[in-house]
Structure formats: structure tokens, C-alpha cells
Design a protein around this motif. Structure first.
Motif, PDB file in Angstrom:
ATOM      1  N   LYS A 170       0.754  -1.364   0.144  1.00  0.00           N
ATOM      2  CA  LYS A 170       0.198   0.159  -0.224  1.00  0.00           C
ATOM      3  C   LYS A 170       0.788   1.264   0.337  1.00  0.00           C
ATOM      4  CE  LYS A 170      -4.279  -1.559   2.556  1.00  0.00           C
ATOM      5  NZ  LYS A 170      -4.955  -1.154   1.302  1.00  0.00           N
ATOM      6  N   PRO A 171       0.359   2.395  -0.634  1.00  0.00           N
ATOM      7  CA  PRO A 171       1.067   3.782  -0.731  1.00  0.00           C
ATOM      8  C   PRO A 171       1.219   3.571   1.449  1.00  0.00           C
ATOM      9  CG  PRO A 171      -0.777   3.609  -2.110  1.00  0.00           C
ATOM     10  CD  PRO A 171      -0.920   2.569  -1.576  1.00  0.00           C
ATOM     11  N   LEU A 172       2.658   4.395   1.130  1.00  0.00           N
ATOM     12  CA  LEU A 172       3.169   5.017   2.537  1.00  0.00           C
ATOM     13  C   LEU A 172       1.561   5.644   3.741  1.00  0.00           C
ATOM     14  CD1 LEU A 172       6.570   4.524   2.376  1.00  0.00           C
ATOM     15  CD2 LEU A 172       5.388   3.463   3.840  1.00  0.00           C
ATOM     16  N   GLU A 173       1.323   6.817   2.379  1.00  0.00           N
ATOM     17  CA  GLU A 173       0.819   7.750   2.805  1.00  0.00           C
ATOM     18  C   GLU A 173      -0.589   7.489   3.525  1.00  0.00           C
ATOM     19  OE1 GLU A 173       0.654   8.490  -1.197  1.00  0.00           O
ATOM     20  OE2 GLU A 173       2.692   8.133   0.218  1.00  0.00           O
ATOM     21  N   GLU A 174      -1.361   6.497   2.729  1.00  0.00           N
ATOM     22  CA  GLU A 174      -2.267   5.837   2.653  1.00  0.00           C
ATOM     23  C   GLU A 174      -2.304   4.077   4.623  1.00  0.00           C
ATOM     24  OE1 GLU A 174      -4.483   2.510  -0.307  1.00  0.00           O
ATOM     25  OE2 GLU A 174      -5.171   1.516   1.572  1.00  0.00           O
ATOM     26  N   LEU A 175      -1.492   4.209   4.780  1.00  0.00           N
ATOM     27  CA  LEU A 175      -0.676   3.491   5.507  1.00  0.00           C
ATOM     28  C   LEU A 175      -0.713   4.115   6.544  1.00  0.00           C
ATOM     29  CD1 LEU A 175      -0.697   0.241   6.036  1.00  0.00           C
ATOM     30  CD2 LEU A 175       2.376   0.648   5.842  1.00  0.00           C
ATOM     31  N   GLU A 176      -0.029   5.347   7.005  1.00  0.00           N
ATOM     32  CA  GLU A 176      -0.076   6.000   8.072  1.00  0.00           C
ATOM     33  C   GLU A 176      -1.336   6.816   8.354  1.00  0.00           C
ATOM     34  OE1 GLU A 176       2.572  10.640   8.589  1.00  0.00           O
ATOM     35  OE2 GLU A 176       3.315   9.324   7.240  1.00  0.00           O
ATOM     36  N   ARG A 177      -2.199   6.821   8.005  1.00  0.00           N
ATOM     37  CA  ARG A 177      -3.407   7.267   7.447  1.00  0.00           C
ATOM     38  C   ARG A 177      -3.814   6.439   8.793  1.00  0.00           C
ATOM     39  NH1 ARG A 177      -4.382   8.318   2.616  1.00  0.00           N
ATOM     40  NH2 ARG A 177      -5.694   7.375   2.126  1.00  0.00           N
ATOM     41  N   GLU A 178      -4.350   5.128   7.752  1.00  0.00           N
ATOM     42  CA  GLU A 178      -4.583   3.331   8.447  1.00  0.00           C
ATOM     43  C   GLU A 178      -3.867   3.183   9.922  1.00  0.00           C
ATOM     44  OE1 GLU A 178      -6.647   1.114   6.741  1.00  0.00           O
ATOM     45  OE2 GLU A 178      -6.227   0.986   4.682  1.00  0.00           O
ATOM     46  N   LEU A 179      -2.768   3.914  10.333  1.00  0.00           N
ATOM     47  CA  LEU A 179      -2.298   3.556  11.329  1.00  0.00           C
ATOM     48  C   LEU A 179      -2.309   4.948  12.198  1.00  0.00           C
ATOM     49  CD1 LEU A 179       0.719   1.560  10.559  1.00  0.00           C
ATOM     50  CD2 LEU A 179      -0.487   1.257  11.411  1.00  0.00           C
ATOM     51  N   SER A 180      -2.846   5.763  11.926  1.00  0.00           N
ATOM     52  CA  SER A 180      -2.995   7.272  12.726  1.00  0.00           C
ATOM     53  C   SER A 180      -3.515   6.794  14.308  1.00  0.00           C
ATOM     54  CB  SER A 180      -3.581   8.124  12.266  1.00  0.00           C
ATOM     55  OG  SER A 180      -5.263   8.233  12.435  1.00  0.00           O
ATOM     56  N   GLY A 181      -3.134   7.097  15.562  1.00  0.00           N
ATOM     57  CA  GLY A 181      -3.855   6.930  16.127  1.00  0.00           C
ATOM     58  C   GLY A 181      -3.252   5.319  16.855  1.00  0.00           C
ATOM     59  N   LEU A 182      -3.025   4.411  16.344  1.00  0.00           N
ATOM     60  CA  LEU A 182      -2.329   3.102  16.706  1.00  0.00           C
ATOM     61  C   LEU A 182      -0.232   3.557  17.251  1.00  0.00           C
ATOM     62  CD1 LEU A 182      -4.272   1.063  14.302  1.00  0.00           C
ATOM     63  CD2 LEU A 182      -4.742   1.394  17.004  1.00  0.00           C
ATOM     64  N   ASP A 183      -0.250   2.891  18.106  1.00  0.00           N
ATOM     65  CA  ASP A 183       0.970   3.726  18.336  1.00  0.00           C
ATOM     66  C   ASP A 183       2.290   2.552  18.339  1.00  0.00           C
ATOM     67  OD1 ASP A 183       1.681   6.257  17.719  1.00  0.00           O
ATOM     68  OD2 ASP A 183       0.348   6.613  19.148  1.00  0.00           O
ATOM     69  N   ARG A 184       1.355   1.188  19.102  1.00  0.00           N
ATOM     70  CA  ARG A 184       2.395   0.520  19.179  1.00  0.00           C
ATOM     71  C   ARG A 184       1.907  -0.794  17.905  1.00  0.00           C
ATOM     72  NH1 ARG A 184       1.000   2.167  23.988  1.00  0.00           N
ATOM     73  NH2 ARG A 184      -0.587  -0.200  24.600  1.00  0.00           N
ATOM     74  N   ILE A 185       2.906  -1.525  17.619  1.00  0.00           N
ATOM     75  CA  ILE A 185       2.701  -2.159  16.599  1.00  0.00           C
ATOM     76  C   ILE A 185       3.450  -3.267  16.337  1.00  0.00           C
ATOM     77  CG2 ILE A 185       2.118  -2.444  13.341  1.00  0.00           C
ATOM     78  CD1 ILE A 185       2.212   0.436  13.677  1.00  0.00           C
ATOM     79  N   PHE A 186       3.112  -4.780  16.116  1.00  0.00           N
ATOM     80  CA  PHE A 186       2.864  -5.884  16.072  1.00  0.00           C
ATOM     81  C   PHE A 186       2.656  -6.358  14.302  1.00  0.00           C
ATOM     82  CE2 PHE A 186       3.149 -10.633  15.618  1.00  0.00           C
ATOM     83  CZ  PHE A 186       4.467 -10.910  16.613  1.00  0.00           C
TER      84      PHE A 186
END
Lengths: 301, 216
Positions: free
Chosen positions: B8-24
Motif C-alpha cells: 500500500k502507498p505509505l501515506e495510506e498506511l500512515e493514515r490507517e495507523l494514525s492513533g495506533l502507536d504500538r504495532i506488531f
């Protein structure tokens, strides 16, 4: 009752059809003017169906306008934008409004048009649309349900005699004949030897062939079509002829070529008629007919 | 058969991960490794990217041998602590892998890092093409093994459209016309009669969506 266009096809006369391109928008002035200009000079007028996949006023709307002016419409129907229910429903509407001629097309791909992200439907293809019409004429929709009031159409299709390889195209042509196509309008034809060869083959089938005549407006357009448009071959001598035309005279040369071609087709009985596509220059179709020596003839009604 | 994916484009990923700071992060050792979209290398690149440019915390990562199969449950269990510590699971596998993760962690946001494009095969190294649309009515026996549903842009069953030119497709001169290929192969087999056969309208509801089947 047979349509006026069907009567013309059956009469053995040299049949002439042309076409109208509906507008992008609700300003119908130009389209209505073109209908007025051509309706009494031809045996039938196609109305294009979102030609080249560009959204426009619908084909059926243009056909209704032709009917209101007592012209003879040929409804172009592609399978790109509607599923089988929508196509059948439109055939019902067309029939109730006196539209009796249908040209069945698969339709250009969505991605070549101006709504590139749209869903291409292609629930049916051109041969299946012909089949659908013949099923409906038996009094049932293609879901097998009875129709309360049936339909009857003069149905046709297209064929591309210059397509290479040609054999798959001819097999599809035969499928269209088997599914009930009564007439064919061909893709633009410029090389009459090639058309003759195709006609030697096509004469074996009980269908009428109208050769496609696309107005060449410049040498550049001719070269562009050769390079980009599938199934079109403009011979070099015609391109040279257009190149030699004085500045601003290329369109007139194109009119002369188109008229001259039609005259030869008629004189030598090479085919059953012509379908003239002026693509945005509908104004000059009467001139083409005049050069072809067909302006004195009127529609069959 | 492989599930072909694209990042996915990084901008889209960034949007989807907004507010989710700890990731597995979950990768896949099969299709996504082959397409270089979710193998070990890509997962580590993603980890660096998230911790670097996006200021996220990666609580852990794993590349599951085949993210769509039953082993996924065991692998995710082994990583239970790191997953619990994360606010979401970022899946670098096809949508089948995403579904597996959702199945085991229905309470936790599962974010796809890839778009699943099609089910295809590798024609030559790095080159993939769709070969089956899973339409439920296979016609390959009549079309010389070339699927007109997915190989013809319009999915036509009764031969080429008027847009074919010198064996190429009207939508892209680099794409072959499926019906020209079918014609040539059937001709070689001496079975051109198959191409003359009329196919009535196709059944597009063989298994209506949502699709499912129970084996007796």
C-alpha cells in the motif's frame, strides 16, 4: 410490421445509414440540428451509445428525438454499462416507443473512456445480446418468464473486415449471423479490394452488409487511425491524396474520397449499402451523398 | 497458485495507523515473500520505517511460514506477549493472512499493509499474471487452457471484440488478446470448432456471495 429500415434492406436498394453522436450535457440543439439535416437523406440513423466509453446523453434519448421528428432510428446498444435486466428493459422501452432497429455491440473497454475507474459490466456480449432479442421475440425474457406484450426488432451487428488475424473475426461474424443478425455495419473500409474479398465470403450468408465510411479529415488523421484504431487500414495513396490537398482543403478532399468510394461501391454492387460516420462533422454528410450521386434519392418512406 | 500483492502507498498506511502507536508486524513466508511484499526483508524494512520516520513502537514481528493456513494460530500464540503489548497487528500478507489474524484477535485492530491484486502464477522470475477468476464454471477445456474470463479484458465468451489489433488488446498494446491466443492454440490442436460454439449468457451466481460451501 417491418421497420422502414428493414423494408429498405429488403427492397434491394443501395441502403444508406449515418449516425448521430449525442451531446455531453442537456443542450440538444446540435444533435437535433443534425437529425433535421440527415433524417430524410438516409434510411436509418444510428445513435451512438457512450461512444469510446465517454459518458453522454443516452442512445435511446437520441433515438426518441429521431422518432419525434419522424426519422428512422437505429438504437446502438453496448453491453459495457448495463447488465441483462437493464438491456432487456431498454428493449421493452424502445419497442413501445416505436424504435424497431437495434445495433448490438459489445462496447469499448471502460478504461479507454472518460470514467476510467467505472465498473465494466459485460454481463452479455454482442452475440448474446442478439440471442436475447430473439428470445424476447418468442415472448419470454431470458430468465424464462413470460412477457406481457412482446417485441420485434430488426437486429444488426458490426464486423471488422480488416482485422488481423481475420479468421477469429469471421467466426464471430458467423456466430452473430446464427444468433439472428440481419444486417452488419462494417468498421471503416478504404481498401476496396479487401472489402471485395470479404464480400465474396459474406455473400454466402443471408445478411445485408453496409460498408463503413469514415470521413478522413486530414492526412494526419488517416495516419493516426492506421497506427491506433484496430481494424482500420487507410492505403498510402489516399494518405498522399490528402497530403497534397491545399491548406484548409483536406476536409473537402476527404468528402471527395468518401463520396467517390460510395459511388464505386454502389456502381459495382460491391455491398448492400453504406454506413457513413462523420464523427463530429455530421454537417458534411449531405455533401458526401451529393458527391456519391445519392442526394436525389430519398428515404423509402 | 499464489496470492499476488502490492505494498500500500505509505501515506495510506500512515493514515490507517494514525492513533495506533504500538504495532506488531506479521509477514508471510510464502506468496508475499515471493512477491517481495511481506518476506523477512520487507518486514524488517517496515519495522525500521515505522520506528524511524513514523515514530512508532514495534512490539515484535514474525514471518509466518504460510499466513493463510492453520499454523498461523500456533505462531501467533508463541508471540502472544508482544501482540498483547501492541495496539494493532500490521499484516504484510495477502488478505487471507489478514483474515487469519482477525480470526485469532477479533478485539484488536488488524491493518493490512498490502493490497491483494489477484490469484496468479509466476510466468517468469518477477512476472506474475492472473490465470483464474474462480467463476465457478470452468471453460478451460473449450478454450485451450486460456481463461477468457480473466485473460480477456471484457471477460468475453464468444470470441474477440472489435478492439483487438494484431493479436493485442485494445486496453494495452503490451497485453495479448486472449481470443487470438485461444484461436491460435485451438487451431494448432485442430479443434477450432470449439470456437464456433455459441455460449449463452454466463451464470454469474454459481455460488452467490457471500460465497461458502460445505463438504458433505
Amino acid at each position: 410490421m417491418a421497420s422502414r429500415f428493414k423494408e429498405a434492406l429488403d427492397s434491394g436498394k443501395f441502403v444508406v445509414t449515418s449516425e448521430i453522436g449525442p451531446p455531453k450535457g442537456t443542450n440538444l440543439e446540435k444533435m437535433l440540428h443534425h437529425i433535421d439535416l440527415l433524417k430524410d437523406k438516409v434510411d436509418g440513423l444510428n445513435v451512438t451509445d457512450h461512444q469510446s466509453s465517454a459518458m453522454r446523453f443516452p442512445s435511446i434519448g437520441g433515438c426518441l428525438a429521431i422518432k419525434e421528428k419522424d426519422g428512422e432510428p437505429i438504437l446502438q446498444m453496448t453491453c459495457r454499462d448495463r447488465n441483462r435486466l437493464a438491456l432487456e428493459a431498454e428493449l421493452l422501452l424502445a419497442y413501445t416507443r416505436g424504435i424497431r432497429n437495434v445495433l448490438c455491440l459489445t462496447g469499448d473497454a471502460v478504461v479507454v473512456g472518460d470514467h476510467k475507474e467505472a465498473k465494466g459490466v459485460f454481463d452479455l456480449d454482442s452475440t448474446q445480446l442478439l440471442w436475447t432479442i430473439r428470445q424476447m421475440e418468442l415472448g419470454k425474457d431470458i430468465g424464462g418468464n413470460d412477457l406481457d406484450g412482446g417485441v420485434e426488432f430488426c437486429a444488426g451487428a458490426i464486423v471488422t473486415p480488416e482485422q488481423r488475424p481475420i479468421e477469429p473475426q469471421l467466426m464471430k461474424f458467423e456466430k452473430k449471423v446464427e444468433q439472428g443478425a440481419e444486417f452488419f455495419q462494417t468498421q471503416a473500409i478504404y481498401d476496396l479490394d479487401n472489402l471485395s474479398k470479404f464480400m465474396d465470403y459474406a455473400r454466402r450468408f443471408p445478411v445485408k452488409i453496409l460498408a463503413g465510411i469514415v470521413l478522413l479529415s486530414s492526412a494526419r488523421m488517416a495516419k493516426y487511425m492506421n497506427e491506433n484504431v484496430p481494424g482500420i487500414f487507410v492505403p498510402q495513396d489516399l494518405i498522399d491524396e490528402l497530403s497534397k490537398a491545399p491548406k484548409g482543403e483536406a476536409v473537402n478532399k476527404g468528402i471527395e474520397i468518401a463520396g467517390r468510394t460510395i459511388a464505386i461501391l454502389k456502381k459495382e454492387s460491391l455491398c448492400d449499402g453504406v454506413h457513413i460516420m462523420a464523427i463530429g462533422r455530421e454537417e458534411v454528410v449531405p455533401q458526401i451523398l451529393e458527391v456519391a450521386g445519392l442526394s436525389a434519392e430519398t428515404m423509402t418512406h | 497458485m499464489k496470492s499476488i500483492t502490492r505494498k500500500k502507498p505509505l501515506e495510506e498506511l500512515e493514515r490507517e495507523l494514525s492513533g495506533l502507536d504500538r504495532i506488531f508486524i506479521v509477514g508471510c513466508g510464502t506468496c508475499a515473500t515471493m512477491t517481495k511484499t511481506g518476506g523477512r526483508e520487507e518486514v524488517l524494512d517496515m519495522k525500521d520505517h515505522l520506528q524511524g520516520q513514523q515514530d512508532k513502537v514495534v512490539t515484535g514481528w514474525v514471518v509466518i511460514p504460510t499466513a493463510c493456513d492453520d499454523m498461523t494460530e500456533a505462531v501467533l500464540k508463541e508471540n502472544g506477549k508482544a501482540i498483547q503489548a501492541a495496539e494493532c497487528i500490521l499484516v504484510m500478507a495477502c488478505a487471507l493472512g489478514v483474515h487469519r489474524a482477525v480470526e485469532y484477535y477479533p478485539q484488536k485492530p488488524v491493518i493490512p499493509a498490502l493490497d491483494t491484486l489477484f490469484i496468479g502464477v509466476e510466468d517468469s522470475p518477477g512476472s506474475f499474471s492472473e490465470v483464474c477468476g474462480q467463476c465457478g464454471q470452468c471453460v478451460l477445456g473449450e478454450t485451450a487452457g486460456i481463461c477468457p474470463i480473466v485473460s480477456c479484458h471484457k471477460g468475453l465468451l464468444n470470441g474477440p471484440c472489435g478492439g483487438t489489433k494484431d493479436g493485442k488488446c485494445e486496453v494495452d498494446p503490451d497485453k495479448d488478446c486472449a481470443w487470438t491466443l485461444i484461436y491460435e492454440r485451438l487451431k494448432g490442436q485442430g479443434r477450432l470448432d470449439l470456437m464456433r460454439k455459441f455460449h449463452p449468457p454466463k451464470n454469474y451466481q454459481v455460488v452467490p456471495r457471500p460465497k461458502g460451501i460445505k463438504i458433505a
